[in-house]
Design a protein around this motif. Structure first.
Motif, PDB file in Angstrom:
ATOM      1  N   VAL A 153     -26.581  -0.657  47.218  1.00 30.83           N
ATOM      2  CA  VAL A 153     -26.625  -0.263  45.877  1.00 30.83           C
ATOM      3  C   VAL A 153     -26.936  -1.294  45.186  1.00 30.83           C
ATOM      4  CG1 VAL A 153     -24.604   0.651  44.161  1.00 30.83           C
ATOM      5  CG2 VAL A 153     -24.889   2.051  46.460  1.00 30.83           C
ATOM      6  N   GLY A 154     -27.267  -0.910  44.036  1.00 33.42           N
ATOM      7  CA  GLY A 154     -27.932  -1.754  42.972  1.00 33.42           C
ATOM      8  C   GLY A 154     -29.717  -1.469  42.486  1.00 33.42           C
ATOM      9  N   GLY A 155     -29.566  -2.358  41.431  1.00 32.82           N
ATOM     10  CA  GLY A 155     -31.438  -2.509  40.857  1.00 32.82           C
ATOM     11  C   GLY A 155     -31.780  -3.432  40.518  1.00 32.82           C
ATOM     12  N   GLY A 156     -31.271  -4.637  41.119  1.00 28.23           N
ATOM     13  CA  GLY A 156     -31.485  -5.998  40.634  1.00 28.23           C
ATOM     14  C   GLY A 156     -32.583  -6.429  41.990  1.00 28.23           C
ATOM     15  N   ASP A 157     -32.728  -7.710  41.674  1.00 27.44           N
ATOM     16  CA  ASP A 157     -33.279  -8.923  42.333  1.00 27.44           C
ATOM     17  C   ASP A 157     -32.907  -9.145  44.034  1.00 27.44           C
ATOM     18  OD1 ASP A 157     -36.345  -9.444  41.620  1.00 27.44           O
ATOM     19  OD2 ASP A 157     -34.900 -10.961  40.024  1.00 27.44           O
ATOM     20  N   SER A 158     -31.562  -8.552  43.557  1.00 25.09           N
ATOM     21  CA  SER A 158     -30.741  -9.091  45.248  1.00 25.09           C
ATOM     22  C   SER A 158     -30.888  -7.688  45.522  1.00 25.09           C
ATOM     23  CB  SER A 158     -29.677  -8.892  44.717  1.00 25.09           C
ATOM     24  OG  SER A 158     -29.205 -10.588  44.168  1.00 25.09           O
ATOM     25  N   ALA A 159     -30.631  -6.563  45.139  1.00 22.30           N
ATOM     26  CA  ALA A 159     -30.224  -5.711  45.972  1.00 22.30           C
ATOM     27  C   ALA A 159     -31.875  -5.273  46.487  1.00 22.30           C
ATOM     28  CB  ALA A 159     -30.718  -4.316  45.225  1.00 22.30           C
ATOM     29  N   MET A 160     -33.298  -5.653  46.148  1.00 22.25           N
ATOM     30  CA  MET A 160     -34.648  -5.678  46.582  1.00 22.25           C
ATOM     31  C   MET A 160     -34.840  -6.676  47.733  1.00 22.25           C
ATOM     32  SD  MET A 160     -35.565  -3.392  44.464  1.00 22.25           S
ATOM     33  CE  MET A 160     -33.843  -2.656  44.079  1.00 22.25           C
ATOM     34  N   HIS A 177     -29.448   3.351  43.123  1.00 22.85           N
ATOM     35  CA  HIS A 177     -29.653   2.893  41.771  1.00 22.85           C
ATOM     36  C   HIS A 177     -28.712   4.209  40.900  1.00 22.85           C
ATOM     37  CE1 HIS A 177     -30.288  -0.024  38.564  1.00 22.85           C
ATOM     38  NE2 HIS A 177     -31.455   0.154  37.928  1.00 22.85           N
ATOM     39  N   ARG A 178     -27.928   3.242  39.963  1.00 24.83           N
ATOM     40  CA  ARG A 178     -27.840   4.011  38.538  1.00 24.83           C
ATOM     41  C   ARG A 178     -28.835   5.290  37.833  1.00 24.83           C
ATOM     42  NH1 ARG A 178     -22.997   0.087  35.687  1.00 24.83           N
ATOM     43  NH2 ARG A 178     -24.779  -1.679  35.132  1.00 24.83           N
ATOM     44  N   ARG A 179     -29.848   3.781  37.454  1.00 26.45           N
ATOM     45  CA  ARG A 179     -30.378   4.615  36.646  1.00 26.45           C
ATOM     46  C   ARG A 179     -31.666   5.186  37.367  1.00 26.45           C
ATOM     47  NH1 ARG A 179     -31.892   0.729  33.016  1.00 26.45           N
ATOM     48  NH2 ARG A 179     -31.856  -1.752  34.585  1.00 26.45           N
ATOM     49  N   ASP A 180     -33.007   5.478  36.495  1.00 25.43           N
ATOM     50  CA  ASP A 180     -33.869   5.958  37.323  1.00 25.43           C
ATOM     51  C   ASP A 180     -34.995   4.371  36.819  1.00 25.43           C
ATOM     52  OD1 ASP A 180     -34.546   6.182  34.879  1.00 25.43           O
ATOM     53  OD2 ASP A 180     -35.117   8.491  34.990  1.00 25.43           O
ATOM     54  N   LEU A 182     -35.511   0.344  37.571  1.00 22.82           N
ATOM     55  CA  LEU A 182     -35.350  -0.872  38.584  1.00 22.82           C
ATOM     56  C   LEU A 182     -34.725  -1.642  37.383  1.00 22.82           C
ATOM     57  CD1 LEU A 182     -37.144  -1.088  41.846  1.00 22.82           C
ATOM     58  CD2 LEU A 182     -34.583   0.032  41.437  1.00 22.82           C
ATOM     59  N   ARG A 183     -34.077  -3.128  37.484  1.00 22.35           N
ATOM     60  CA  ARG A 183     -33.775  -4.011  36.834  1.00 22.35           C
ATOM     61  C   ARG A 183     -34.783  -5.451  37.554  1.00 22.35           C
ATOM     62  NH1 ARG A 183     -30.770  -6.101  33.236  1.00 22.35           N
ATOM     63  NH2 ARG A 183     -29.427  -4.302  33.075  1.00 22.35           N
ATOM     64  N   ALA A 184     -34.766  -5.476  38.265  1.00 22.09           N
ATOM     65  CA  ALA A 184     -35.710  -6.493  39.652  1.00 22.09           C
ATOM     66  C   ALA A 184     -37.087  -6.588  38.765  1.00 22.09           C
ATOM     67  CB  ALA A 184     -35.559  -5.839  40.855  1.00 22.09           C
ATOM     68  N   ILE A 187     -42.328  -8.007  40.796  1.00 25.53           N
ATOM     69  CA  ILE A 187     -43.192  -8.597  42.238  1.00 25.53           C
ATOM     70  C   ILE A 187     -42.539  -7.733  43.344  1.00 25.53           C
ATOM     71  CG2 ILE A 187     -42.801 -10.935  41.664  1.00 25.53           C
ATOM     72  CD1 ILE A 187     -45.206 -10.953  43.887  1.00 25.53           C
ATOM     73  N   MET A 188     -40.702  -7.986  43.161  1.00 24.16           N
ATOM     74  CA  MET A 188     -40.069  -7.490  44.182  1.00 24.16           C
ATOM     75  C   MET A 188     -39.911  -6.192  44.220  1.00 24.16           C
ATOM     76  SD  MET A 188     -38.156 -10.479  45.244  1.00 24.16           S
ATOM     77  CE  MET A 188     -36.607 -10.720  45.497  1.00 24.16           C
ATOM     78  N   GLN A 189     -39.684  -5.622  42.815  1.00 19.79           N
ATOM     79  CA  GLN A 189     -40.015  -3.720  43.058  1.00 19.79           C
ATOM     80  C   GLN A 189     -41.365  -3.255  44.066  1.00 19.79           C
ATOM     81  OE1 GLN A 189     -39.859  -1.368  39.488  1.00 19.79           O
ATOM     82  NE2 GLN A 189     -38.788  -3.147  38.518  1.00 19.79           N
TER      83      GLN A 189
HETATM   84  P1  NAP Z   1     -28.366  -8.342  38.357  1.00 19.61           P
HETATM   85  O1  NAP Z   1     -29.656  -8.145  38.317  1.00 19.61           O
HETATM   86  O2  NAP Z   1     -26.951  -8.284  37.729  1.00 19.61           O
HETATM   87  O3  NAP Z   1     -28.681  -6.850  39.253  1.00 19.61           O
HETATM   88  C1  NAP Z   1     -27.581  -6.293  39.172  1.00 19.61           C
HETATM   89  C2  NAP Z   1     -27.974  -4.778  39.657  1.00 19.61           C
HETATM   90  O4  NAP Z   1     -26.209  -3.821  39.793  1.00 19.61           O
HETATM   91  C3  NAP Z   1     -27.993  -3.754  38.439  1.00 19.61           C
HETATM   92  O5  NAP Z   1     -29.447  -3.050  38.802  1.00 19.61           O
HETATM   93  C4  NAP Z   1     -27.356  -3.232  38.001  1.00 19.61           C
HETATM   94  O6  NAP Z   1     -27.941  -1.985  37.198  1.00 19.61           O
HETATM   95  C5  NAP Z   1     -26.456  -2.546  38.847  1.00 19.61           C
HETATM   96  N1  NAP Z   1     -24.905  -2.440  38.983  1.00 19.61           N
HETATM   97  C6  NAP Z   1     -24.217  -3.290  38.222  1.00 19.61           C
HETATM   98  N2  NAP Z   1     -23.047  -2.926  38.187  1.00 19.61           N
HETATM   99  C7  NAP Z   1     -23.257  -1.942  38.680  1.00 19.61           C
HETATM  100  C8  NAP Z   1     -21.801  -0.953  39.162  1.00 19.61           C
HETATM  101  N3  NAP Z   1     -20.682  -0.666  38.505  1.00 19.61           N
HETATM  102  N4  NAP Z   1     -22.631   0.563  39.893  1.00 19.61           N
HETATM  103  C9  NAP Z   1     -24.184   0.037  40.488  1.00 19.61           C
HETATM  104  N5  NAP Z   1     -24.715  -0.098  39.593  1.00 19.61           N
HETATM  105  C10 NAP Z   1     -24.185  -1.529  39.127  1.00 19.61           C
HETATM  106  O7  NAP Z   1     -28.215  -8.860  39.627  1.00 19.61           O
HETATM  107  P2  NAP Z   1     -28.711  -9.461  40.969  1.00 19.61           P
HETATM  108  O8  NAP Z   1     -29.502  -8.404  41.595  1.00 19.61           O
HETATM  109  O9  NAP Z   1     -27.693  -9.958  41.654  1.00 19.61           O
HETATM  110  O10 NAP Z   1     -29.330 -10.591  39.895  1.00 19.61           O
HETATM  111  C11 NAP Z   1     -28.792 -12.118  39.381  1.00 19.61           C
HETATM  112  C12 NAP Z   1     -29.547 -13.664  39.204  1.00 19.61           C
HETATM  113  O11 NAP Z   1     -30.207 -14.003  40.863  1.00 19.61           O
HETATM  114  C13 NAP Z   1     -31.224 -12.556  38.510  1.00 19.61           C
HETATM  115  O12 NAP Z   1     -31.018 -13.401  37.923  1.00 19.61           O
HETATM  116  C14 NAP Z   1     -32.043 -12.001  39.693  1.00 19.61           C
HETATM  117  O13 NAP Z   1     -33.102 -12.406  38.781  1.00 19.61           O
HETATM  118  C15 NAP Z   1     -31.612 -13.399  40.375  1.00 19.61           C
HETATM  119  N6  NAP Z   1     -32.444 -13.295  41.657  1.00 19.61           N
HETATM  120  C16 NAP Z   1     -33.453 -13.779  42.342  1.00 19.61           C
HETATM  121  C17 NAP Z   1     -34.137 -13.304  43.200  1.00 19.61           C
HETATM  122  C18 NAP Z   1     -35.214 -14.027  43.457  1.00 19.61           C
HETATM  123  O14 NAP Z   1     -36.213 -13.938  43.083  1.00 19.61           O
HETATM  124  N7  NAP Z   1     -36.481 -13.315  44.957  1.00 19.61           N
HETATM  125  C19 NAP Z   1     -33.172 -12.443  43.874  1.00 19.61           C
HETATM  126  C20 NAP Z   1     -31.743 -12.565  44.567  1.00 19.61           C
HETATM  127  C21 NAP Z   1     -31.298 -12.501  42.948  1.00 19.61           C
HETATM  128  P3  NAP Z   1     -28.586  -1.841  35.704  1.00 19.61           P
HETATM  129  O15 NAP Z   1     -29.996  -2.062  35.798  1.00 19.61           O
HETATM  130  O16 NAP Z   1     -28.703  -0.341  35.131  1.00 19.61           O
HETATM  131  O17 NAP Z   1     -27.687  -2.843  35.365  1.00 19.61           O
END
Ligand code: NAP
Length: 312
Positions: A153-160, A177-180, A182-184, A187-189
């Motif tokens: 579950v998630g749409g950010g870089d961590s999820a990818m 993912h809760r939207r259609d 991604l936030r990632a 490149i990760m997408q």
């Molecule tokens: P994030 O970017 O904040 O993404 C969180 C994701 O979870 C979003 O897609 C969000 O949805 C979703 N979400 C949040 N609350 C939710 C809920 N209650 N129910 C369902 N979905 C929910 O967090 P992250 O992916 O852990 O990344 C954190 C930071 O670390 C970012 O700056 C990221 O770029 C960085 N990071 C980088 C790398 C890399 O470059 N290799 C790897 C990992 C992390 P919405 O999109 O709808 O808000």
């Protein structure tokens, strides 16, 4: 009131390692172990099962047992511990003040290792099946899902990133993912979308984790556009919706970054306040491993020891 040489706030691999080093340097550390996670000291490893990637344990061991061993080692060299949460600090002058409830303690130096915690969904069944199908750390637990179908579950870089990691073991990974959209990063997408083992379930949320009492067996999910609910069979659920550092009590005292993590000076573990050090996940949103937390906990203790020696 006599000030301690060093007070360590927090347990986990960073806190106990800082305690081992500080105790062996004869600083007689006093450690508030803290019990924010699950009402017990030990931090995030208390919520995992098998740990197979900590060097020196070729057979692996359980997270809670690993923390017991860290603790024992810190006690062996004389660390005094209290399983309490620190509720307030004052770093404006030395000796620093640290409160656990109404009780005030003073210290010449402080090491903060309060860690971070995964953000969870908060749906029924999620807590019950943590460590039994539900995890917030693919790097830690992915290996146990060989040939299983899992959901992330998630749409950010961590999820990818975690989805791609999980494809090494799982037979299929569904990113929910809760939207259609991604936030990632793009490149990760692209990497995730190009991976034949990864599927996407858009505009979908998990409303319940289902299980047989022992382990999870599937999910109840909901399409947020149509409102339709259905069951989804899965052997694992990984949550990757972000982490939050445990820094609430430090926000008026220390420099934090925009995500709330403690900022340390380049090349050291000293915070914005001289004499206050930090290590472990509370300063690290990149690596977040037991071994890296132990490493920076050690660095914080060595920095504190040197700094205290310079003050004499
Ligand atoms: P994030 O970017 O904040 O993404 C969180 C994701 O979870 C979003 O897609 C969000 O949805 C979703 N979400 C949040 N609350 C939710 C809920 N209650 N129910 C369902 N979905 C929910 O967090 P992250 O992916 O852990 O990344 C954190 C930071 O670390 C970012 O700056 C990221 O770029 C960085 N990071 C980088 C790398 C890399 O470059 N290799 C790897 C990992 C992390 P919405 O999109 O709808 O808000």
């Amino acid at each position: 009131m006599d000030a301690e040489n060093v007070i360590i706030i927090g347990s986990g691999p960073a806190g106990y390692t800082a305690a081992i080093y500080a105790a062996r340097a004869d600083l007689k550390p006093f450690q508030f172990e803290g019990q924010q996670l699950g009402g017990q000291p030990g931090g995030q490893l208390m919520l995992t099962t098998e740990v197979d990637n900590f060097p020196g344990f070729p057979e692996g061991l359980m997270g809670p047992e690993m923390m017991q061993r860290f603790k024992k080692q810190a006690e062996r060299f004389g660390t005094r511990m209290e399983p309490k949460d620190v509720t307030r600090v004052d770093f404006s002058q030395r000796p620093f003040k640290v409160w656990a409830g109404e009780t005030e303690h003073q210290a010449q130096s402080v090491i903060i290792t309060t860690g971070a915690q995964a953000i969870w969904l908060g749906v029924p069944g999620e807590e019950k099946y943590q460590g039994h199908g539900v995890s917030a750390c693919a790097t830690c637990d992915g290996f146990f899902f060989r040939d299983k179908e899992v959901v992330i579950v998630g749409g950010g870089d961590s999820a990818m990133e975690e989805a791609m990691f999980l494809t090494k073991f799982a037979s299929k990974v569904t990113v929910m993912h809760r939207r259609d959209e991604l936030r990632a990063s793009k490149i990760m997408q692209k990497r995730a979308m190009d991976n034949p083992k990864i599927e996407f379930a858009w505009s979908t949320v998990v409303t319940e984790v289902l299980g047989n009492g022992e382990k999870m067996t599937g999910l109840k999910i909901k399409d947020v556009k149509t409102g339709e609910e259905r069951e989804f069979e899965a052997g694992g659920l990984f949550i990757a919706i972000g982490h939050k550092p445990n820094t609430g009590i430090f926000k008026d005292q220390l420099e934090l970054d925009e995500q709330g993590y403690i900022v340390v000076r380049p090349g050291s573990m000293m915070t914005s306040v001289e004499g206050v050090f930090a290590g472990g996940d509370v300063v690290d949103h990149t690596y977040r491993q037991a071994i890296t937390a132990a490493g920076t906990g050690c660095m914080a203790a060595l920095d504190a020891e040197r700094w205290l020696a310079e003050q004499e």
